[in-house]
Design an enzyme around this catalytic site. Structure first.
Site, PDB file in Angstrom:
ATOM      1  N   ARG A 150       0.802  -1.220   0.000  1.00 29.06           N
ATOM      2  CA  ARG A 150       0.000   0.000   0.000  1.00 29.06           C
ATOM      3  C   ARG A 150       0.840   1.277   0.000  1.00 29.06           C
ATOM      4  NH1 ARG A 150      -3.159  -3.978   1.459  1.00 29.06           N
ATOM      5  NH2 ARG A 150      -1.264  -4.648   2.473  1.00 29.06           N
ATOM      6  N   THR A 151       1.830   1.344   0.885  1.00 25.00           N
ATOM      7  CA  THR A 151       2.588   2.595   0.979  1.00 25.00           C
ATOM      8  C   THR A 151       3.294   2.869  -0.345  1.00 25.00           C
ATOM      9  OG1 THR A 151       2.876   2.194   3.339  1.00 25.00           O
ATOM     10  CG2 THR A 151       4.308   3.849   2.340  1.00 25.00           C
ATOM     11  N   LYS A 165      25.741  -4.039  -3.179  1.00 31.46           N
ATOM     12  CA  LYS A 165      27.204  -4.118  -3.354  1.00 31.46           C
ATOM     13  C   LYS A 165      27.857  -3.586  -2.089  1.00 31.46           C
ATOM     14  CE  LYS A 165      26.936  -2.989  -8.282  1.00 31.46           C
ATOM     15  NZ  LYS A 165      27.118  -1.852  -9.220  1.00 31.46           N
ATOM     16  N   ARG A 203      11.475   3.889   2.703  1.00 32.46           N
ATOM     17  CA  ARG A 203      11.088   2.953   3.774  1.00 32.46           C
ATOM     18  C   ARG A 203      12.312   2.120   4.109  1.00 32.46           C
ATOM     19  NH1 ARG A 203       5.968  -1.028   4.420  1.00 32.46           N
ATOM     20  NH2 ARG A 203       5.085   0.974   4.999  1.00 32.46           N
ATOM     21  N   HIS A 238       5.790   6.025  11.260  1.00 31.26           N
ATOM     22  CA  HIS A 238       5.258   5.852   9.900  1.00 31.26           C
ATOM     23  C   HIS A 238       4.315   7.051   9.719  1.00 31.26           C
ATOM     24  CE1 HIS A 238       3.748   4.199   6.294  1.00 31.26           C
ATOM     25  NE2 HIS A 238       3.372   3.003   6.685  1.00 31.26           N
TER      26      HIS A 238
HETATM   27  C1  NCD Z   1       2.043  -1.105   8.050  1.00 30.16           C
HETATM   28  C2  NCD Z   1       3.539  -0.909   8.107  1.00 30.16           C
HETATM   29  O1  NCD Z   1       4.254  -1.243   7.169  1.00 30.16           O
HETATM   30  O2  NCD Z   1       3.972  -0.404   9.120  1.00 30.16           O
HETATM   31  N1  NCD Z   1       1.527  -1.231   6.774  1.00 30.16           N
HETATM   32  C3  NCD Z   1       1.291  -0.127   6.027  1.00 30.16           C
HETATM   33  O3  NCD Z   1       2.148   0.701   5.809  1.00 30.16           O
HETATM   34  N2  NCD Z   1       0.034   0.027   5.572  1.00 30.16           N
HETATM   35  C4  NCD Z   1       1.499  -2.076   9.003  1.00 30.16           C
HETATM   36  C5  NCD Z   1       2.082  -3.454   9.085  1.00 30.16           C
HETATM   37  O4  NCD Z   1       3.012  -3.821   8.379  1.00 30.16           O
HETATM   38  O5  NCD Z   1       1.571  -4.218   9.908  1.00 30.16           O
END
Ligand code: NCD
Length: 352
Positions: free
Chosen positions: A82-83, A112, A133, A170
């Protein structure tokens, strides 16, 4: 996804980096923590996200001009559906372009042995905004610090937007969660918000708890439900309590489910456990099923950041939960794209 090599790390240089306050203007700002946002910034963001949603849904073509010829780079060192996709879709819907290493970061120079700083500098030298991320807490601070240094060297500006820092924050998830709560409840004042699951490792709940406190809703209560061993970190509890939010911690869902206005269910964060045995010991606790939801009020909203696993029961149970009008996790998921559109347009200085 394979494990990120140990050479990736946060430099000493970024240790003193403090994320700048938004202070009414997103243009050119890194987005790495919800602590950057004050109430007026949040109200503005919610308004812009709702406006963009209406414009997208009504086919308003002017939205495509907002980020035309702007480029977003994605660097995802942890799994994401999703992100990652909502950021990409957000940029495309704003008329911008998206780049990533072909084949994903496992084919980037990180494998590398390149460090995070150099990977971020590469992305930032090509793109106007970098979405990161990464499994390390403060990795986005490192990126922000390195991109500021790069601006000094190259004279061009690129900003980072965090897509999640390990068990840290997040921020964009919390922003879309707040947007969804306001969307369905009209306001955050007086709500009883129940966060359930792995509150020790879940960055979404850490960040949402902080953001709700920063939003400063009158009389908002947080009900934190987890096994004893997976309670929320002390620092998060102190942060929200210092801002006047009443917090109740319990391992009994039954105690709080009936009084909840918002139930925010979460996954046990398997990838963050030291051993499989530790994970197995608590993995089966707090399963959302239609029978559990039956104990909640008719007006409750059930949220989940997704992905969902066994904590949302069986596939058959999913089908029943999904059909329940109180389940809003798919709205929440789509709201993520609109909130990210508002953020991208904001940091890139695209107005109207
Ligand atoms: C979450 C995350 O990656 O922190 N997912 C997301 O970004 N929608 C929640 C999770 O991984 O449980």
């Amino acid at each position: 996804m394979s494990t990120v090599p140990a050479s990736v790390g946060v430099s000493a240089g970024s240790a003193a980096f403090t994320p700048p306050a938004i202070d009414g203007n997103l243009t050119g700002r890194h987005i790495v923590s919800v602590e950057q946002f004050a109430r007026p910034d949040l109200d503005d963001l919610i308004r812009v996200a709702a406006d963009l949603r209406t414009r997208v849904r009504t086919g308003d073509q002017s939205v495509l001009k907002l980020c035309r010829r702007r480029i977003m780079a994605t660097l995802f060192f942890e799994a994401s559906t999703r992100t990652d996709m909502s950021f990409q879709a957000a940029m495309l819907r704003l008329g911008g372009e998206v780049v990533a290493t072909a084949g994903g970061v496992q084919f980037s120079s990180v494998y590398k042995g390149e460090n995070l700083a150099d990977s971020v500098r590469a992305a930032g030298s090509y793109a106007d905004v970098v979405v990161l991320r990464h499994p390390e807490v403060r990795s986005s601070y490192e990126a922000a610090y390195q991109l500021d240094q790069l601006t000094t060297r190259l004279g061009t500006r690129s900003v980072v937007v965090s897509g999640g820092d390990g068990v840290g924050e997040h921020p964009t998830q919390a922003l879309l969660d707040l947007f969804t709560i306001i969307d369905f409840k009209g306001k955050a004042d007086g709500l009883a918000v129940t966060l359930v699951g792995d509150l020790a490792h879940g960055r979404t709940v850490h960040t949402l708890a902080k953001l709700l406190a920063l939003y400063g809703a009158e009389g908002l209560r947080l009900q934190l439900v987890s096994p004893e061993s997976l309670r929320a970190p002390r620092g998060i509890l102190d942060f929200v309590r210092e801002r006047g939010v009443e917090v109740h911690e319990t391992d009994s869902l039954d105690e709080v489910i009936g009084s909840s206005d918002v139930i925010y269910w979460t996954r046990v964060q398997q990838e963050r456990f030291a051993s499989e045995a530790d994970y197995e010991a608590i993995a089966g606790q707090f399963i959302m099923t239609p029978d559990v939801l039956a104990k909640a009020s008719d007006e409750v909203i059930l949220m989940h950041p997704l992905p969902r696993k066994h904590e949302m029961g069986t596939e058959a149970g999913h089908a029943i939960l999904d059909a329940d009008p109180r389940s809003v996790y798919f709205h929440q998921m789509q709201n993520g794209m609109y909130v990210r559109m508002a953020l991208l347009a904001g940091v890139l200085g695209a107005h109207e």
